[in-house]
Design a protein around this motif. Structure first.
Motif, mmCIF file in Angstrom:
data_model
loop_
_atom_site.group_PDB
_atom_site.id
_atom_site.type_symbol
_atom_site.label_atom_id
_atom_site.label_comp_id
_atom_site.label_asym_id
_atom_site.label_seq_id
_atom_site.Cartn_x
_atom_site.Cartn_y
_atom_site.Cartn_z
ATOM 1 N N ASN A 45 -25.645 -12.416 7.516
ATOM 2 C CA ASN A 45 -25.687 -11.344 8.523
ATOM 3 C C ASN A 45 -25.626 -11.882 9.946
ATOM 4 O O ASN A 45 -26.269 -11.351 10.848
ATOM 5 C CB ASN A 45 -26.950 -10.491 8.354
ATOM 6 C CG ASN A 45 -27.090 -9.931 6.963
ATOM 7 O OD1 ASN A 45 -26.140 -9.386 6.423
ATOM 8 N ND2 ASN A 45 -28.258 -10.076 6.387
ATOM 9 N N VAL A 47 -26.911 -14.643 10.971
ATOM 10 C CA VAL A 47 -28.104 -15.444 11.264
ATOM 11 C C VAL A 47 -27.974 -16.788 10.554
ATOM 12 O O VAL A 47 -27.745 -16.839 9.344
ATOM 13 C CB VAL A 47 -29.395 -14.729 10.798
ATOM 14 C CG1 VAL A 47 -30.617 -15.613 11.040
ATOM 15 C CG2 VAL A 47 -29.542 -13.390 11.490
ATOM 16 N N ARG A 61 -31.496 -7.061 4.548
ATOM 17 C CA ARG A 61 -30.850 -8.115 5.324
ATOM 18 C C ARG A 61 -31.849 -9.027 6.038
ATOM 19 O O ARG A 61 -32.949 -8.615 6.374
ATOM 20 C CB ARG A 61 -29.873 -7.525 6.316
ATOM 21 C CG ARG A 61 -30.479 -6.662 7.372
ATOM 22 C CD ARG A 61 -29.374 -5.924 8.157
ATOM 23 N NE ARG A 61 -29.881 -5.306 9.340
ATOM 24 C CZ ARG A 61 -30.454 -4.098 9.389
ATOM 25 N NH1 ARG A 61 -30.574 -3.386 8.311
ATOM 26 N NH2 ARG A 61 -30.884 -3.609 10.521
ATOM 27 N N LEU A 63 -32.822 -10.834 9.392
ATOM 28 C CA LEU A 63 -32.610 -10.537 10.797
ATOM 29 C C LEU A 63 -33.008 -11.674 11.730
ATOM 30 O O LEU A 63 -32.607 -11.677 12.890
ATOM 31 C CB LEU A 63 -33.383 -9.271 11.195
ATOM 32 C CG LEU A 63 -32.926 -7.976 10.533
ATOM 33 C CD1 LEU A 63 -33.824 -6.818 10.956
ATOM 34 C CD2 LEU A 63 -31.481 -7.675 10.860
ATOM 35 N N SER A 64 -33.829 -12.609 11.253
ATOM 36 C CA SER A 64 -34.267 -13.663 12.164
ATOM 37 C C SER A 64 -34.548 -14.958 11.428
ATOM 38 O O SER A 64 -34.841 -14.971 10.233
ATOM 39 C CB SER A 64 -35.521 -13.224 12.935
ATOM 40 O OG SER A 64 -36.623 -13.070 12.074
ATOM 41 N N GLN A 75 -38.821 -11.563 16.525
ATOM 42 C CA GLN A 75 -37.368 -11.410 16.499
ATOM 43 C C GLN A 75 -36.949 -10.351 15.483
ATOM 44 O O GLN A 75 -36.011 -9.589 15.737
ATOM 45 C CB GLN A 75 -36.691 -12.734 16.166
ATOM 46 C CG GLN A 75 -36.706 -13.728 17.291
ATOM 47 C CD GLN A 75 -36.071 -15.057 16.907
ATOM 48 O OE1 GLN A 75 -35.708 -15.284 15.758
ATOM 49 N NE2 GLN A 75 -35.942 -15.944 17.878
ATOM 50 N N LEU A 76 -37.616 -10.298 14.352
ATOM 51 C CA LEU A 76 -37.322 -9.274 13.355
ATOM 52 C C LEU A 76 -37.469 -7.891 13.981
ATOM 53 O O LEU A 76 -36.573 -7.050 13.865
ATOM 54 C CB LEU A 76 -38.262 -9.420 12.153
ATOM 55 C CG LEU A 76 -38.353 -8.248 11.185
ATOM 56 C CD1 LEU A 76 -37.036 -8.025 10.467
ATOM 57 C CD2 LEU A 76 -39.463 -8.464 10.187
ATOM 58 N N GLU A 78 -37.436 -7.090 17.183
ATOM 59 C CA GLU A 78 -36.449 -6.925 18.254
ATOM 60 C C GLU A 78 -35.084 -6.525 17.716
ATOM 61 O O GLU A 78 -34.343 -5.797 18.365
ATOM 62 C CB GLU A 78 -36.297 -8.230 19.047
ATOM 63 C CG GLU A 78 -37.451 -8.529 19.951
ATOM 64 C CD GLU A 78 -37.375 -9.923 20.565
ATOM 65 O OE1 GLU A 78 -36.524 -10.755 20.140
ATOM 66 O OE2 GLU A 78 -38.186 -10.198 21.462
ATOM 67 N N ARG A 79 -34.751 -6.994 16.530
ATOM 68 C CA ARG A 79 -33.413 -6.776 15.982
ATOM 69 C C ARG A 79 -33.297 -5.530 15.117
ATOM 70 O O ARG A 79 -32.218 -5.235 14.599
ATOM 71 C CB ARG A 79 -32.977 -8.017 15.230
ATOM 72 C CG ARG A 79 -32.807 -9.181 16.213
ATOM 73 C CD ARG A 79 -32.446 -10.472 15.592
ATOM 74 N NE ARG A 79 -32.318 -11.491 16.635
ATOM 75 C CZ ARG A 79 -32.369 -12.784 16.408
ATOM 76 N NH1 ARG A 79 -32.512 -13.238 15.176
ATOM 77 N NH2 ARG A 79 -32.258 -13.633 17.401
ATOM 78 N N LEU A 80 -34.392 -4.802 14.982
ATOM 79 C CA LEU A 80 -34.301 -3.513 14.287
ATOM 80 C C LEU A 80 -33.574 -2.534 15.207
ATOM 81 O O LEU A 80 -33.982 -2.362 16.358
ATOM 82 C CB LEU A 80 -35.690 -2.977 13.949
ATOM 83 C CG LEU A 80 -36.467 -3.710 12.871
ATOM 84 C CD1 LEU A 80 -37.871 -3.128 12.746
ATOM 85 C CD2 LEU A 80 -35.734 -3.642 11.530
ATOM 86 N N PRO A 81 -32.533 -1.886 14.721
ATOM 87 C CA PRO A 81 -31.761 -1.008 15.610
ATOM 88 C C PRO A 81 -32.549 0.188 16.134
ATOM 89 O O PRO A 81 -32.234 0.709 17.197
ATOM 90 C CB PRO A 81 -30.589 -0.549 14.737
ATOM 91 C CG PRO A 81 -30.993 -0.827 13.342
ATOM 92 C CD PRO A 81 -31.996 -1.939 13.380
ATOM 93 N N ARG A 112 -43.829 -6.484 24.558
ATOM 94 C CA ARG A 112 -42.472 -5.947 24.388
ATOM 95 C C ARG A 112 -42.445 -4.437 24.176
ATOM 96 O O ARG A 112 -41.541 -3.757 24.633
ATOM 97 C CB ARG A 112 -41.798 -6.629 23.200
ATOM 98 C CG ARG A 112 -41.445 -8.081 23.447
ATOM 99 C CD ARG A 112 -41.118 -8.769 22.120
ATOM 100 N NE ARG A 112 -40.714 -10.140 22.262
ATOM 101 C CZ ARG A 112 -41.539 -11.168 22.421
ATOM 102 N NH1 ARG A 112 -42.836 -10.953 22.503
ATOM 103 N NH2 ARG A 112 -41.077 -12.389 22.525
#
Length: 135
Positions: A45, A47, A61, A63-64, A75-76, A78-81, A112
């Motif tokens: 994906n 990564v 998937r 994600l980090s 990071q996981l 942060e990368r969730l849409p 964050r």
């Protein structure tokens, strides 16, 4: 997802069917995230996964990838849409997570996403450092 469904249980509803319907109604809005250790090198994906690094993944998937579990977990998220739409993150903390790492994760989430309500449950699971119910 099961934990999230239980937390939404409304026993004041008149029938068991209505309780179940209410509990399951919100499940599509829950994402489960996991942080564990990569067992091999790979590119998935988009990564780059390094064996021995911590990886963050959802059911479908990766994600980090990071050198430590806290960074992989942040990071996981942060990368969730749809992270901007989430309000609550419940974290089941596994074995191998120190109090300092748990605090660092909490600080990172607060910095964050200050509106996200964050809770921790001592899960003591072996394989996953963090299991997150993100809703």
């Amino acid at each position: 997802e099961g934990y999230s469904a239980l937390s939404m249980m409304d026993l004041s509803l008149p029938t068991p069917e209505e309780v179940i319907r209410e509990m399951t109604h919100y499940l599509p809005n829950v994402t489960t995230g996991y942080v564990t250790v990569a067992t091999r090198d790979a590119r998935l994906n988009g990564v780059d996964v390094v064996k021995g690094h911590c990886i963050g993944l959802t059911a479908d998937r990766i994600l980090s990838d990071a050198g430590d579990k806290v960074t992989a977990a942040l990071q996981l998220l942060e990368r969730l849409p749809d992270i901007a739409d989430k309000q609550v993150v419940t974290v089941f903390v596994g074995k191998g997570v120190s109090p300092a790492e748990q605090d660092a994760f909490a600080d990172g989430v607060a910095a964050r996403w200050p509106l996200i309500e964050l809770g921790f449950v001592p899960g003591e699971q072996e394989v996953y450092f963090f299991i997150m119910a993100i809703e």
